[in-house]
Design a protein around this motif. Structure first.
Motif, mmCIF file in Angstrom:
data_model
loop_
_atom_site.group_PDB
_atom_site.id
_atom_site.type_symbol
_atom_site.label_atom_id
_atom_site.label_comp_id
_atom_site.label_asym_id
_atom_site.label_seq_id
_atom_site.Cartn_x
_atom_site.Cartn_y
_atom_site.Cartn_z
ATOM 1 N N ARG A 1 0.830 -1.221 0.000
ATOM 2 C CA ARG A 1 0.000 0.000 0.000
ATOM 3 C C ARG A 1 0.866 1.273 0.000
ATOM 4 N N LEU A 2 2.174 1.091 0.062
ATOM 5 C CA LEU A 2 3.063 2.238 0.219
ATOM 6 C C LEU A 2 2.914 3.236 -0.920
ATOM 7 N N GLN A 3 2.886 2.761 -2.142
ATOM 8 C CA GLN A 3 2.847 3.646 -3.301
ATOM 9 C C GLN A 3 1.580 4.501 -3.318
ATOM 10 N N VAL A 4 0.441 3.868 -3.105
ATOM 11 C CA VAL A 4 -0.814 4.612 -3.196
ATOM 12 C C VAL A 4 -0.930 5.629 -2.060
ATOM 13 N N VAL A 5 -0.443 5.263 -0.869
ATOM 14 C CA VAL A 5 -0.496 6.196 0.262
ATOM 15 C C VAL A 5 0.406 7.399 0.002
ATOM 16 N N PHE A 6 1.616 7.151 -0.496
ATOM 17 C CA PHE A 6 2.532 8.263 -0.753
ATOM 18 C C PHE A 6 2.060 9.125 -1.922
ATOM 19 N N ASP A 7 1.469 8.512 -2.929
ATOM 20 C CA ASP A 7 0.924 9.302 -4.034
ATOM 21 C C ASP A 7 -0.108 10.305 -3.521
ATOM 22 N N ALA A 8 -1.015 9.816 -2.669
ATOM 23 C CA ALA A 8 -2.070 10.688 -2.146
ATOM 24 C C ALA A 8 -1.499 11.762 -1.221
ATOM 25 N N ALA A 9 -0.530 11.373 -0.366
ATOM 26 C CA ALA A 9 0.043 12.321 0.580
ATOM 27 C C ALA A 9 0.824 13.424 -0.141
ATOM 28 N N ILE A 10 1.659 13.033 -1.089
ATOM 29 C CA ILE A 10 2.478 14.023 -1.794
ATOM 30 C C ILE A 10 1.609 14.953 -2.620
ATOM 31 N N GLU A 11 0.582 14.416 -3.257
ATOM 32 C CA GLU A 11 -0.302 15.264 -4.052
ATOM 33 C C GLU A 11 -1.015 16.291 -3.168
ATOM 34 N N ALA A 12 -1.411 15.864 -1.960
ATOM 35 C CA ALA A 12 -2.052 16.812 -1.038
ATOM 36 C C ALA A 12 -1.073 17.891 -0.604
ATOM 37 N N CYS A 13 0.167 17.500 -0.322
ATOM 38 C CA CYS A 13 1.193 18.490 0.055
ATOM 39 C C CYS A 13 1.401 19.491 -1.078
ATOM 40 N N ARG A 14 1.443 18.993 -2.304
ATOM 41 C CA ARG A 14 1.682 19.867 -3.450
ATOM 42 C C ARG A 14 0.505 20.820 -3.684
ATOM 43 N N LEU A 15 -0.713 20.310 -3.595
ATOM 44 C CA LEU A 15 -1.882 21.153 -3.811
ATOM 45 C C LEU A 15 -1.956 22.270 -2.779
ATOM 46 N N ARG A 16 -1.672 21.940 -1.534
ATOM 47 C CA ARG A 16 -1.744 22.946 -0.479
ATOM 48 C C ARG A 16 -0.640 23.983 -0.649
ATOM 49 N N THR A 17 0.522 23.556 -1.121
ATOM 50 C CA THR A 17 1.620 24.497 -1.351
ATOM 51 C C THR A 17 1.314 25.408 -2.531
ATOM 52 N N LYS A 18 0.775 24.850 -3.611
ATOM 53 C CA LYS A 18 0.491 25.638 -4.815
ATOM 54 C C LYS A 18 -0.570 26.701 -4.578
ATOM 55 N N LYS A 19 -1.369 26.539 -3.544
ATOM 56 C CA LYS A 19 -2.363 27.569 -3.230
ATOM 57 C C LYS A 19 -1.693 28.906 -2.927
ATOM 58 N N PHE A 20 -0.481 28.833 -2.350
ATOM 59 C CA PHE A 20 0.151 30.042 -1.837
ATOM 60 C C PHE A 20 1.512 30.355 -2.446
ATOM 61 N N ILE A 21 2.162 29.376 -3.031
ATOM 62 C CA ILE A 21 3.502 29.611 -3.579
ATOM 63 C C ILE A 21 3.504 29.282 -5.070
ATOM 64 N N PRO A 22 3.911 30.232 -5.914
ATOM 65 C CA PRO A 22 3.986 29.955 -7.355
ATOM 66 C C PRO A 22 5.209 29.098 -7.662
ATOM 67 N N LEU A 23 4.985 27.838 -7.905
ATOM 68 C CA LEU A 23 6.091 26.932 -8.194
ATOM 69 C C LEU A 23 6.619 27.180 -9.606
ATOM 70 N N PRO A 24 7.911 26.971 -9.839
ATOM 71 C CA PRO A 24 8.471 27.176 -11.176
ATOM 72 C C PRO A 24 7.798 26.284 -12.213
ATOM 73 N N ASP A 25 7.765 26.757 -13.455
ATOM 74 C CA ASP A 25 7.215 25.954 -14.541
ATOM 75 C C ASP A 25 7.992 24.651 -14.677
ATOM 76 N N LYS A 26 7.275 23.587 -14.940
ATOM 77 C CA LYS A 26 7.857 22.266 -15.211
ATOM 78 C C LYS A 26 8.616 21.689 -14.019
ATOM 79 N N GLU A 27 8.349 22.226 -12.802
ATOM 80 C CA GLU A 27 8.989 21.607 -11.646
ATOM 81 C C GLU A 27 8.453 20.192 -11.491
ATOM 82 N N THR A 28 9.316 19.281 -11.089
ATOM 83 C CA THR A 28 8.898 17.897 -10.943
ATOM 84 C C THR A 28 9.952 17.143 -10.150
ATOM 85 N N PHE A 29 9.620 15.929 -9.784
ATOM 86 C CA PHE A 29 10.601 15.083 -9.118
ATOM 87 C C PHE A 29 10.322 13.624 -9.468
ATOM 88 N N ILE A 30 11.323 12.812 -9.284
ATOM 89 C CA ILE A 30 11.202 11.357 -9.424
ATOM 90 C C ILE A 30 11.192 10.773 -8.017
#
Length: 456
Positions: A204-233
């Protein structure tokens, strides 16, 4: 990240619906978020640096950092500057003593700093002076000329003076944990058993981390303009001494590794998602690159020396970012409603688990004091694991590993909790809303501030 299963699609949908609900509750924060975007944008000028003298000195600083990395594999945590500088450094025959001497000479050439002046150019001068002084101290230590002393190390390498604390002052925290987890076994064993019930199953590790990281990113993007094409592996690894690590590659790209060789409990999904990704290390490095390296042409920010004042800001902001993205009870609620079901765990006792882990987290400052006493020779090496087990409630294996960490990294331990406190003090000073805190946080991540210039 790409979604690879129906459960993952469901997790993303739940995250989206939760964030929409948060939108309604945080309308004022959303409006104020525009100010955050403008604050970060203001850090990026319309033209490159015109200070050729400072640029030359900055390049020499970068060269010294890279050359010192020849003598300490852990020292250069990230570099994405000119390849020519790395090539020159790889050919260097300079010893740590040589680098110490060159660093001291370079310090004398840097222009003076005006204390209390928060202008961007003065902050740059302060950054170079302070980072370079830490480089000289580390090089001096590698050359065998710096006796171990916790307070001196913290000041020389991390630009701060952490507090001394009596270990007995942590007894009330231990007493509360005794009440929460009664039993006859050692308290560290009871905590370990309790945490075991909240481990994320491997499948279940992958699905839990996918959901957690996406929530962290959405909450951050509300207030901080992230650079274009930012990403991670995102990679899962084993046989590492850490639970997670961010390797910044430049171009707003990171490699984030999660150590699945260690047990990963449900609370670590949000913690690692925020700390390593959003609004933590990945966001910090991407904003520094956008505002200072690409925006101003300041090459000194293309290298990150691990044993330096920048680490206190990096680790402190990454830990504070967890609380900023999930204030008050939002983390527990999100875990109960989204992550617990995805992990196949029972959410009924989530609040008790969060309380236990909050108390354990506060005991991290006891770990600082144990490290101080050990480095300063007040306790013997064989006492260290026992004290870590008693006061930080680590397992015997983890306590022994922590002693090894202190042997290798010394006062670096202060950067996580003391760093978080200093960042929190800076962000929350004069802030009256969550949006204002995000604004000050974004300003910090996009600026040359170090611990001793947080008040400027």
């Amino acid at each position: 990240m790409r979604l690879k299963s129906g459960v993952q699609v469901l997790s993303a949908l739940v995250v989206f619906l939760l964030m929409v609900a948060c939108d309604a509750q945080q309308a004022n924060d959303g409006r104020t978020a525009t100010a955050v975007h403008e604050a970060v944008k203001a850090m990026v000028p319309d033209s490159r640096s015109g200070d050729s003298a400072m640029d030359k000195l900055a390049k020499e600083y970068v060269q010294l950092v890279l050359e010192l990395g020849n003598h300490d594999d852990s020292y250069v945590d990230a570099y994405y500057g000119p390849a020519a500088l790395r090539e020159i450094a790889s050919q260097s025959q300079s010893s740590p003593a040589d680098i110490t001497e060159r660093g001291e000479s370079l310090l004398k050439q840097l222009p003076s700093v005006t204390l209390g002046d928060g202008s961007i150019d003065n902050l740059r001068r302060h950054y170079l002076k302070t980072q370079l002084a830490a480089l000289v101290a580390h090089a001096h230590g590698l050359a065998g000329g710096m006796p171990r002393n916790f307070a001196k190390e913290a000041r020389a390498l991390y630009d701060t003076k952490p507090p001394k604390q009596d270990l007995a002052s942590f007894n009330p925290l231990l007493d509360e944990l005794e009440l929460l987890l009664p039993g006859s076994e050692p308290l560290s064993s009871r905590v370990a058993k309790f945490r075991h019930g909240y481990e994320i199953p491997a499948d279940r590790l992958q699905v839990v981390f996918d959901a957690a990281i996406e929530a962290c990113r959405l909450r951050t993007k509300k207030f901080i303009p992230l650079p274009d094409k930012e990403t991670f592996i995102l990679e899962y690894v084993s046989d590492k001494p850490w639970s997670g690590y961010n390797w910044y590659k430049g171009g707003a790209h990171s490699l984030i590794q999660v150590n699945r060789g260690l047990p990963i409990t449900i609370d670590r999904a949000i913690d690692l998602g925020c700390h390593e990704g959003y609004p933590g290390h990945h966001t910090y490095n991407a904003l520094l690159e956008q505002a200072l390296v690409r925006g101003r042409g300041w090459v000194e920010y293309s290298v990150y020396p691990l044993f330096s004042p920048q680490s206190l800001i990096a680790e402190g902001s990454a830990n504070y970012g967890i609380d900023l993205a999930f204030p008050d009870e939002e983390k527990t609620r999100f875990e109960m409603e989204v992550l617990y079901p995805l992990a196949g765990l029972e959410p009924k006792t989530a609040e008790k688990y969060e309380r236990v882990m909050a108390l354990v987290d506060q005991l991290g400052f006891a770990g600082n004091e144990i490290a101080r006493q050990y480095i300063d020779g007040e306790i013997k090496a064989e006492q260290v694991p026992t004290l870590f087990e008693k006061y930080t409630l680590m397992s015997p294996a983890k306590a022994a590993q922590r002693k090894d960490f202190v042997d290798a990294y010394g006062a670096y331990v202060i950067n996580y909790n003391w760093g978080k406190k200093l960042v929190a003090d800076y962000v929350e000073r004069g802030s009256h809303s969550n949006a204002e805190r995000w604004q000050r946080f974004a300003r910090l991540l996009s600026s040359p501030r170090l611990p001793s210039s947080l008040d400027w």
